[in-house]
Motif scaffolding. Structure first.
Motif, PDB file in Angstrom:
ATOM      1  N   VAL B 270       0.844  -1.202   0.000  1.00 44.80           N
ATOM      2  CA  VAL B 270       0.000   0.000   0.000  1.00 44.80           C
ATOM      3  C   VAL B 270       0.875   1.246   0.000  1.00 44.80           C
ATOM      4  N   THR B 274       0.541   3.846  -3.022  1.00 39.36           N
ATOM      5  CA  THR B 274      -0.207   5.091  -2.828  1.00 39.36           C
ATOM      6  C   THR B 274       0.614   6.269  -2.322  1.00 39.36           C
TER       7      THR B 274
ATOM      8  N   ASN C  18       2.378  12.588  -0.528  1.00 40.01           N
ATOM      9  CA  ASN C  18       1.829  12.688  -1.871  1.00 40.01           C
ATOM     10  C   ASN C  18       0.888  11.504  -2.106  1.00 40.01           C
ATOM     11  N   VAL C  19      -0.184  11.760  -2.845  1.00 42.16           N
ATOM     12  CA  VAL C  19      -1.108  10.677  -3.143  1.00 42.16           C
ATOM     13  C   VAL C  19      -0.825  10.196  -4.557  1.00 42.16           C
ATOM     14  N   SER C  20      -0.205   9.014  -4.664  1.00 40.27           N
ATOM     15  CA  SER C  20       0.277   8.606  -5.976  1.00 40.27           C
ATOM     16  C   SER C  20      -0.621   7.592  -6.652  1.00 40.27           C
ATOM     17  N   SER C  21      -1.789   7.340  -6.079  1.00 42.58           N
ATOM     18  CA  SER C  21      -2.690   6.403  -6.725  1.00 42.58           C
ATOM     19  C   SER C  21      -4.108   6.830  -6.426  1.00 42.58           C
ATOM     20  N   ARG C  22      -5.009   6.489  -7.327  1.00 40.21           N
ATOM     21  CA  ARG C  22      -6.376   6.941  -7.105  1.00 40.21           C
ATOM     22  C   ARG C  22      -7.088   6.108  -6.059  1.00 40.21           C
ATOM     23  N   ILE C  23      -6.573   4.921  -5.810  1.00 39.47           N
ATOM     24  CA  ILE C  23      -7.270   4.054  -4.863  1.00 39.47           C
ATOM     25  C   ILE C  23      -6.953   4.479  -3.430  1.00 39.47           C
ATOM     26  N   ASP C  24      -7.953   4.426  -2.575  1.00 38.05           N
ATOM     27  CA  ASP C  24      -7.756   4.792  -1.181  1.00 38.05           C
ATOM     28  C   ASP C  24      -6.888   3.743  -0.489  1.00 38.05           C
ATOM     29  N   PRO C  25      -5.899   4.172   0.291  1.00 36.47           N
ATOM     30  CA  PRO C  25      -4.997   3.197   0.917  1.00 36.47           C
ATOM     31  C   PRO C  25      -5.733   2.147   1.742  1.00 36.47           C
ATOM     32  N   ARG C  26      -6.750   2.583   2.474  1.00 36.30           N
ATOM     33  CA  ARG C  26      -7.410   1.598   3.341  1.00 36.30           C
ATOM     34  C   ARG C  26      -8.185   0.564   2.535  1.00 36.30           C
ATOM     35  N   LEU C  28      -7.440  -0.319  -0.522  1.00 37.80           N
ATOM     36  CA  LEU C  28      -6.416  -1.180  -1.127  1.00 37.80           C
ATOM     37  C   LEU C  28      -5.918  -2.204  -0.117  1.00 37.80           C
ATOM     38  N   GLY C  29      -5.678  -1.718   1.105  1.00 35.96           N
ATOM     39  CA  GLY C  29      -5.221  -2.629   2.156  1.00 35.96           C
ATOM     40  C   GLY C  29      -6.215  -3.757   2.363  1.00 35.96           C
ATOM     41  N   LEU C  32      -5.998  -6.260  -0.461  1.00 36.14           N
ATOM     42  CA  LEU C  32      -4.827  -7.133  -0.356  1.00 36.14           C
ATOM     43  C   LEU C  32      -5.031  -8.173   0.736  1.00 36.14           C
ATOM     44  N   HIS C 172     -17.329  10.884   5.411  1.00 39.44           N
ATOM     45  CA  HIS C 172     -16.438   9.957   6.114  1.00 39.44           C
ATOM     46  C   HIS C 172     -17.173   8.690   6.501  1.00 39.44           C
ATOM     47  N   HIS C 174     -15.484   5.421   5.778  1.00 40.71           N
ATOM     48  CA  HIS C 174     -14.618   4.266   5.547  1.00 40.71           C
ATOM     49  C   HIS C 174     -14.819   3.199   6.603  1.00 40.71           C
TER      50      HIS C 174
END
Ligand code: HEA
Ligand code: HEA
Ligand code: CUA
Ligand SMILES: [Cu+2]
Lengths: 242, 647, 200
Positions: B270, B274, C18-26, C28-29, C32, C172, C174
């Protein structure tokens, strides 16, 4: 300049290869072979060794060469030339190893196939492993139904072993005969060996099977056909017990 | 996109724990006094209740309750040290308040002994713990090498011997090599990609604290009746399902270590996906980041399989289920398939990050761009993919379906190709470089030569007929140590020396480092090379006793293994004294290009005052005016300034 | 160690990543994590495959019966709970707190019902995990899934508590969305388990 470097490198590689070859040949790496299957295995072994020596020589001589030639002087702060890659070279060192490992794979597959065939009339022996002992039962031939704690084999005749375990996994191996097979509880396995030299060789259990694993050994005794038949005859009549 | 930051700055208030008792009983660590008994009590209570209801006797059975303890006490421990405080507060609905970063960063050494969310602190916690377990695992090796110095039985029983070997390997694999790369990655990766921290700092802390739990569990197995688990690190069923109590310590220890590595890997993925700095495209990432990315993918996808295999063995053992019991329809070889489906990828989990480290070290000290950067990255991906298709090469003699042998042989051998690409590209990177022989560079070069030997013996093993001859012999032991010691561990040393100035702000002693290198290399080869011969000649592995004809060589091996063990003392002495009073290191002693070197040593608590802007590749040595990353100028360290200050 | 003091002179807050991807980290987590969980089920299905396909063990052996119908009803309950979960999430996205609360409570109740039915089924099914490989795999797979239902319920419980304490908003949520994703995964996984263990 570059050209000279490559010549020097090639000379170095030949030297390393020669030294490694000497080590490979002068030290008796393999135990004496006493079986047809082992001879075939050794063939693959030497092919792999040849390839390994070549690769080793190239890599090590390149390291040594770089260490000697491209060492920076303590006061030298400059960078090396910015070379990012070279397509031909990259193709070469992808293609050549592919070819070499394919060669190993092909020979291995052939040997594997040959080493699994026992001819039309093999001697059949059931090998039973328990914690921590071996026993061998003859399933055909003059010693049929005889069970002994050592493996007696006639010279030159292919033998088909049927390997079984009564408890946990063990593994049957005679280094001089080369073949090895795990004994798996509930799933009998087969293994083919063809002794080509008379003598007494160790049978070792190579799969960790508990506290007695280190001591789970026996012997494979390869006898001349006449002697084997004589033994089999007396054993069949309840004479010999080992 | 601002959502991300909002949540980052808001956290649940710490829980107001009920009770009037002395406050110290509520603070982390002291809390352990009651959290461990509490959790164990609940678990043991439930199990006893079930046993009572079912009428099983005795209701309190030692071995069953030991298993319960191995499951519950870790939870008690984690709650006790405070790893769960935040989530508990969240769960019971505490209001959120701005993050005060009170659990972040190290201001004194005590901050290393608590749940800390700073990736740099966690990295060092990892590395320290891993070095501890390296010494523990190494000492066990010294013990069984002493036993092996002569044929016959001298100091320990065969079961104890097997226990020593098993715990040695389990510690080395699950508590040293796999996690130390997570530790180094933890420290370096966020800095390298220009992120202020990992994506999930609290999860990161939790991942670390699971490790001591797993390691101590494995070591503690020596104390229980029947001794330590003694079935090798592979722990094959059905042997393992009928072993004394110590076996469960392996089954559960692996679960905790595995959970830790899955969580870290998820965190890395992640973070890398990201949180890269602006301009840091995938093709501009340093190869260590690539290596971590591929490794983490392997971990996330493969580790559950070893979890499964250990659950099955544990159930077979304590609940008498029949996963691997042939008489009741179980499939014996299933264990090996499931185990190796993790454990083969695991060997690449233990190697790919090392490849990454070597790429960093070699390009820095040869002062040249990595040769064939893209192919280097792609070969990592190729190994990742191929790595999933070769597990059965550990089972060539196991009696599995015969048709699987040849395909698995072909894929195994093909892995030589991407690995070869890496080796040759490193050599080409050295070519015409300006090589500086610092300690990390020596270890990198030593790694190439020694890993090569291990890789080549891997090719022998990959060929089915040769493997049939040498499987489960000392030839395999030689392979293991050439790839894991000559491979992984040497890269770990290279990495630790390389980033030592960054992590501690001080320089290590170069002379001692070089002596350490030479003793290690020589002793390593004297210890492990003769094992090839032993294996080919007929000495099986995992034996406490052996034929007399192997006596001389084994004595020699034991002696040089003691020298090898002693060399670690040099390493320890060097890092400890250098950390305490070594000369100060500046931000970029190696004049490297990647971002972690563009901040002070050690880096500021929050890594950067501002996120850098990435403008080029990470290894542009020798390219006029090339930059990897720049800071806009009002930040702390500017690349140009650093460059000027150096001259 | 003084070096750390020096470092302290820097900012007291981290820079904004920096936000380097459009997917939200949580999110994505969670995906995975689900990938990893799927592989854990994969290990159990591998065991299933070996026993049933490779070993050809009878499924079920003579004398044992699988309660296909009860489990079918249970499947329906679990599938429905996925819809109520979805409803809860949609409600809070539109700012309907009551819908959120009702959706979560319903989901929670249905999940509990599923779990209880499962436990009752265990008590009545008439074979035990140690009887034979069939029993082992049956309990292994359904038990693994049951454990996941339990984890899912725990996560949902947290979300429910917070929902009733007034957390979450259309911006909010999530804390609802992520347990929700997990819950859908548990649901889908059950359909696979039901099909392979009970139906075919
Ligand atoms: C870091 C860990 C690591 C690594 C990287 C490897 C790499 C490889 N391993 Fe190894 N292996 C282990 C750790 C590792 N292994 C361990 C721990 C065991 C024992 C487990 C146990 O306890 O049972 C084991 C066991 C093991 C076996 C089973 C042996 C047995 O029990 O019978 C096999 C069989 O195929 C094997 C093969 C290979 C191969 C083909 C590679 C390849 O990836 C190697 C590729 C590299 C090279 C080949 C060198 C560089 C290449 C070139 C320079 C190109 C040119 C080369 C050629 C043309 C040949 N390994
Ligand atoms: C990274 C992995 C790793 C590492 C580093 C090592 C390191 C060593 N290993 Fe190990 N080994 C394995 C992984 C590893 N091993 C694995 C996977 C197996 C297979 C097990 C199995 O069959 O299941 C194995 C098996 C194995 C065997 C085969 C056992 C058998 O089959 O019977 C042997 C035999 O000699 C051996 C020896 C050694 C030695 C001498 C070292 C040396 O390098 C150790 C060096 C010593 C130290 C690093 C520390 C010493 C500490 C001190 C001297 C004290 C200092 C004290 C203070 C400062 C207080 N190992
Ligand atoms: Cu039988 Cu080892
Ligand atoms: Cu492997």
């Amino acid at each position: 300049m570059r050209r000279r470097s490559f010549v020097q490198l090639a000379v170095l590689a030949v030297l390393v290869a020669a030294a490694t070859t000497a080590i490979a040949l002068l030290i008796p790496w393999l135990p004496e072979s006493a079986g047809k299957e082992r001879d075939r295995i050794d063939l693959v072994f030497w092919l792999a060794t040849g390839i390994a020596i070549a690769i080793f020589a190239i890599v090590v001589s390149a390291i040594v060469f770089a260490v000697v030639k491209f060492r920076a002087r303590p006061d030298d702060d400059s960078d090396g030339p910015p070379i990012h890659g070279q397509t031909t070279l990259e193709i070469v060192w992808t293609a050549v190893p592919t070819v070499l490992v394919t060669a190993i794979a092909v020979l291995s597959a052939i040997v594997l196939h040959d080493n699994a065939s026992a001819g039309r009339d093999p001697l059949r022996v059931r090998v039973t492993a328990v914690q921590f002992a071996w026993s061998f039962t003859y399933l055909n031939g003059p010693a049929k139904n005889v069970t002994i704690p050592v493996l007696r084999l006639p010279l030159g005749r292919p033998v088909k072993l049927q390997i079984e375990s009564k408890d946990v996994i063990h593994s049957f191996w005679v280094p001089e005969l080369g073949q090895k097979q795990d004994a798996v509880p509930g799933r009998p396995q087969t293994l083919v060996i063809t002794p080509t030299k008379p003598g007494t060789f160790p049978v070792v259990c190579t799969e960790l099977c508990g506290l007695g694993h280190a001591l789970m050994r026996s012997q494979a005794i390869v006898m001349r056909p006449g002697a084997f038949d004589a033994w089999a005859k007396s054993a069949g009549q309840g004479g010999a017990t080992s | 996109m601002s959502k991300v930051t909002v949540e980052h700055e808001v956290q649940a208030a710490p829980p107001r724990l009920p009770g009037r008792g002395p406050r110290v009983l509520l603070s982390p660590w002291f809390r352990l006094v009651w959290t461990i008994p509490l959790f164990f009590g609940i678990g043991a209570g439930i199990v006893s209740l079930v046993r009572w209801l079912e009428g099983w006797h005795p209701i309190w059975q030692g071995s069953v309750q030991t298993t319960v303890a191995l499951v519950t006490i870790p939870f008690g421990f984690l709650v006790g040290i405070g790893a769960f405080d935040y989530w508990l507060a969240y769960a019971i609905g505490q209001p959120t308040r701005p993050e005060d970063h009170s659990s972040h960063g190290a201001r004194s050494w005590r901050d290393y002994l608590r749940v800390n969310t700073d990736h740099k602190v966690i990295g060092i916690q990892y590395i320290a713990a891993n070095i501890f377990f390296l010494i523990a695992g190494g000492l066990l090796a010294m013990l069984f090498r002493a036993e092996l110095a002569e044929p016959g039985m001298q100091y320990v029983s065969t079961q104890t011997f097997n226990g020593l070997v098993s715990v040695h390997a389990a510690l080395m694999i699950f508590l040293v090599i796999v996690p130390v790369f997570a530790g180094i990655g933890n420290y370096v990766i966020p800095l390298m990609i220009g992120a202020p921290d990992m994506a999930f700092p609290r999860l990161n802390a939790l991942s670390f604290w699971l490790l001591p739990v797993a390691g101590i569990m494995m070591l503690a197995s020596f104390l229980v009746p029947g001794g330590a688990f003694a079935t090798g690190w592979t722990s094959y069923a059905p042997l393992a399902s009928h072993q004394p109590l110590g076996q469960v310590f392996f089954n559960m220890g692996v679960q905790w270590a595995g959970a830790s590595s899955i969580m870290t890997a998820l965190n890395f993925l992640v973070t890398i996906i990201t949180m890269r700095a602006p301009g840091m495209t995938f093709w501009r990432m340093p190869l260590l980041v690539w290596a971590n990315f591929t490794t983490s993918t392997l971990v996330v996808l493969a580790t559950p399989f070893i979890a499964g295999s250990q659950f099955f063995v544990m159930f077979d053992r304590i609940m008498h289920t029949n996963f691997f019991e042939p008489d009741a329809g179980g499939y014996v070889l299933g264990y090996q398939h499931i185990f190796w489906f993790y454990s083969h990828p695991a060997v690449y989990i233990m190697m790919l990050p090392g490849f990454g480290i070597i790429s960093e070290v070699i390009s820095t000290f040869a002062r040249k761009p990595i040769f064939g950067y893209r192919l280097m990255a792609l070969s990592l991906v190729a190994i990742l993919v191929l790595g999933f298709s070769v597990w059965a090469h550990h089972m060539f003699v196991a009696g599995m379906a015969p048709w699987l042998r040849v395909p698995m042989m072909v894929t195994s051998l093909l892995i030589a190709v991407p690995t070869g690409i890496k080796i040759f590209s490193w050599l080409a990177t050295l070519w015409e470089g300006r090589i500086r022989f610092t300690t990390p560079m020596l270890f990198a070069l030593g790694f190439i030569a020694n890993f090569l030997i291990g890789g080549l013996s891997g090719v022998y093993l990959g060929s089915v007929p040769i493997d049939i001859h040498v499987s489960d012999t000392y030839f395999v032991v030689a392979h293991i140590h050439y790839v894991l010691f000559g491979g992984s561990l040497l890269t770990v040393f290279a990495g630790l020396y390389y980033w030592f100035p960054k992590m501690t702000g001080r320089m290590y002693n170069e002379r001692l480092g070089k002596i350490h290198f030479w003793i290690t290399i020589v002793a390593m080869n004297l210890t492990f090379f003769p094992m090839h011969w032993l294996g080919l000649q007929g000495m099986p592995r995992r034996v406490a006793d052996y034929q007399d004809r192997f006596a001389d060589l084994n004595l020699a091996i034991s002696i040089s293994s003691f020298v090898l063990g002693a060399s670690i003392v040099l390493f320890l002495y060097n890092i400890i004294t250098s950390w305490a009073r070594g000369p100060k290191a500046d931000g970029n002693p190696w004049r490297a290009r990647s971002i972690e070197w563009q901040v002070s040593s050690p880096p500021p608590i929050f890594n950067f005052d501002e996120i850098p802007q990435v403008v080029g590749g990470p290894y542009e040595y020798g390219v006029e005016g090339a930059r990897h990353a720049v800071f806009s100028g009002n930040g702390a360290v500017r690349l140009e300034d650093a460059e000027k200050a150096r001259r | 160690m003084e070096a750390h003091v020096e470092a302290h002179a820097h900012a007291a807050h981290p820079p904004v990543a920096n936000v380097s991807s459009r997917i939200d980290p949580r999110v994505l987590g969670m995906f995975l994590f689900i990938a990893s969980e799927t592989m854990l089920f994969g290990a159990f299905f591998t065991a299933y495959f070996f026993v049933r396909v490779v070993n050809g063990y009878p499924w079920p052996p003579k004398g044992d019966h699988l309660p296909v119908l009860v489990a079918g009803v249970n499947t329906a309950i679990l599938v429905t709970s996925s819809f109520t979960m979805h409803w809860a999430l949609q409600s809070i996205k539109r700012g309907h707190r009551a819908g959120l609360q009702a959706g979560l409570v319903l989901t929670l109740l249905m999940g509990l019902t599923f779990l209880l039915t499962q436990i009752l089924e265990y008590a009545r099914v008439g074979f035990a995990p140690h009887d034979n490989a069939f029993g082992t795999i049956f309990y292994g797979l359904t038990g693994l899934h049951g454990a996941h239902v339990f984890v899912g319920l725990t996560l949902l419980l947290f979300a429910t508590i917070r929902a009733f304490r007034g957390h979450f908003s259309p911006q909010h949520h999530h804390g609802v969305e992520i347990p929700g994703i997990y819950w859908h995964f548990v649901d889908v996984m059950w359909i696979v388990v039901y099909t392979t263990v009970y139906l075919i």
